[in-house]
Structure formats: structure tokens, C-alpha cells
Design a protein around this motif. Structure first.
Motif, short mmCIF file in Angstrom:
data_model
loop_
_atom_site.label_atom_id
_atom_site.label_comp_id
_atom_site.label_asym_id
_atom_site.label_seq_id
_atom_site.Cartn_x
_atom_site.Cartn_y
_atom_site.Cartn_z
N GLU A 208 0.83 -1.19 0.00
CA GLU A 208 0.00 0.00 0.00
C GLU A 208 0.87 1.25 0.00
O GLU A 208 1.58 1.52 0.96
N LEU A 209 0.80 2.01 -1.06
CA LEU A 209 1.59 3.23 -1.19
C LEU A 209 0.71 4.44 -0.88
O LEU A 209 -0.42 4.52 -1.33
N TYR A 210 1.24 5.37 -0.11
CA TYR A 210 0.52 6.60 0.16
C TYR A 210 1.15 7.78 -0.56
O TYR A 210 0.68 8.89 -0.47
N LYS A 211 2.25 7.51 -1.28
CA LYS A 211 2.90 8.54 -2.10
C LYS A 211 3.24 7.87 -3.43
O LYS A 211 4.00 6.91 -3.46
N VAL A 212 2.65 8.33 -4.52
CA VAL A 212 2.91 7.74 -5.84
C VAL A 212 3.28 8.83 -6.83
O VAL A 212 2.99 10.00 -6.63
N GLY A 213 3.92 8.41 -7.90
CA GLY A 213 4.28 9.30 -8.98
C GLY A 213 4.23 8.53 -10.29
O GLY A 213 3.89 7.34 -10.29
N PRO A 214 4.55 9.14 -11.41
CA PRO A 214 4.50 8.45 -12.70
C PRO A 214 5.34 7.17 -12.74
O PRO A 214 4.95 6.18 -13.36
N ASP A 215 6.48 7.18 -12.05
CA ASP A 215 7.34 6.00 -12.06
C ASP A 215 6.78 4.84 -11.24
O ASP A 215 7.26 3.72 -11.34
N SER A 216 5.78 5.08 -10.42
CA SER A 216 5.17 4.01 -9.62
C SER A 216 4.43 3.01 -10.49
O SER A 216 4.07 1.94 -10.03
N PHE A 217 4.17 3.36 -11.76
CA PHE A 217 3.46 2.48 -12.68
C PHE A 217 4.40 1.73 -13.63
O PHE A 217 3.96 1.01 -14.50
N LYS A 218 5.71 1.94 -13.46
CA LYS A 218 6.71 1.25 -14.27
C LYS A 218 7.34 0.15 -13.44
O LYS A 218 7.13 0.08 -12.24
N ASP A 219 8.14 -0.69 -14.06
CA ASP A 219 8.77 -1.80 -13.32
C ASP A 219 10.18 -1.46 -12.86
O ASP A 219 11.02 -2.33 -12.71
N LYS A 220 10.43 -0.18 -12.63
CA LYS A 220 11.73 0.22 -12.08
C LYS A 220 11.49 1.33 -11.06
O LYS A 220 10.54 2.10 -11.19
N PRO A 221 12.34 1.40 -10.04
CA PRO A 221 12.15 2.42 -9.00
C PRO A 221 12.27 3.84 -9.56
O PRO A 221 13.07 4.11 -10.46
N GLY A 222 11.48 4.75 -9.02
CA GLY A 222 11.50 6.16 -9.42
C GLY A 222 11.79 7.04 -8.22
O GLY A 222 12.31 6.59 -7.20
N TRP A 223 11.41 8.30 -8.31
CA TRP A 223 11.71 9.26 -7.25
C TRP A 223 10.96 8.97 -5.96
O TRP A 223 11.39 9.41 -4.89
N THR A 224 9.85 8.25 -6.00
CA THR A 224 9.13 7.89 -4.78
C THR A 224 9.69 6.62 -4.14
O THR A 224 9.26 6.25 -3.06
N ASP A 225 10.64 5.97 -4.80
CA ASP A 225 11.21 4.71 -4.31
C ASP A 225 12.70 4.85 -4.02
O ASP A 225 13.50 4.02 -4.41
#
Length: 70
Positions: A23-40
Motif C-alpha cells: 500500500e503506497l501513500y505517495k505515488v508518482g508516474p514511475d510508480s506504474f513502471k517496473d523500475k524504481p523512481g523518485w518515490t522509491d
């Protein structure tokens, strides 16, 4: 008669639903890809973040509402 109306975001409708963190409470565009982004930032860059399980954000009242007369 007393009515309680609750409102929420579209997170459970739109996702992401398959993130490795659950369960994520902070998401961004990269949260929908299969690689970590700025929220990860706590996940190593080459780690796949997709998982087969579904995750949703909890929503609702934790206890029954209580009416107090003062």
C-alpha cells in the motif's frame, strides 16, 4: 435521521495495484513502471517493483460512529 457521507481519492480505482512495497501513500508516474523512481529512493535502482499480488489503500471507519449529546 443522521447520515454520514465519506469521500476518498481515486487511488483504489486507478492504482498502482502491483507495487512491491504494498500500500503506497505517495505515488508518482514511475510508480506504474517496473523500475524504481523518485518515490522509491529506498529501493535499489535495478530492483523490479512489480509483484503479482494486488494491494489497496484502507478506507472506511475503524469503529462505529458515536453520537454525543452536549
Amino acid at each position: 435521521m443522521i447520515a454520514v457521507e465519506m469521500a476518498n481519492s481515486c487511488r483504489n480505482l486507478l492504482g498502482p495495484h502491483h507495487h512491491i512495497k504494498g500500500e503506497l501513500y505517495k505515488v508518482g508516474p514511475d510508480s506504474f513502471k517496473d523500475k524504481p523512481g523518485w518515490t522509491d529512493k529506498d529501493i535499489e535502482q535495478n530492483t523490479p517493483i512489480y509483484t503479482d499480488r494486488y494491494t489497496f489503500v484502507r478506507f472506511g471507519l475503524h469503529d462505529s460512529p458515536c453520537i454525543e449529546l452536549k
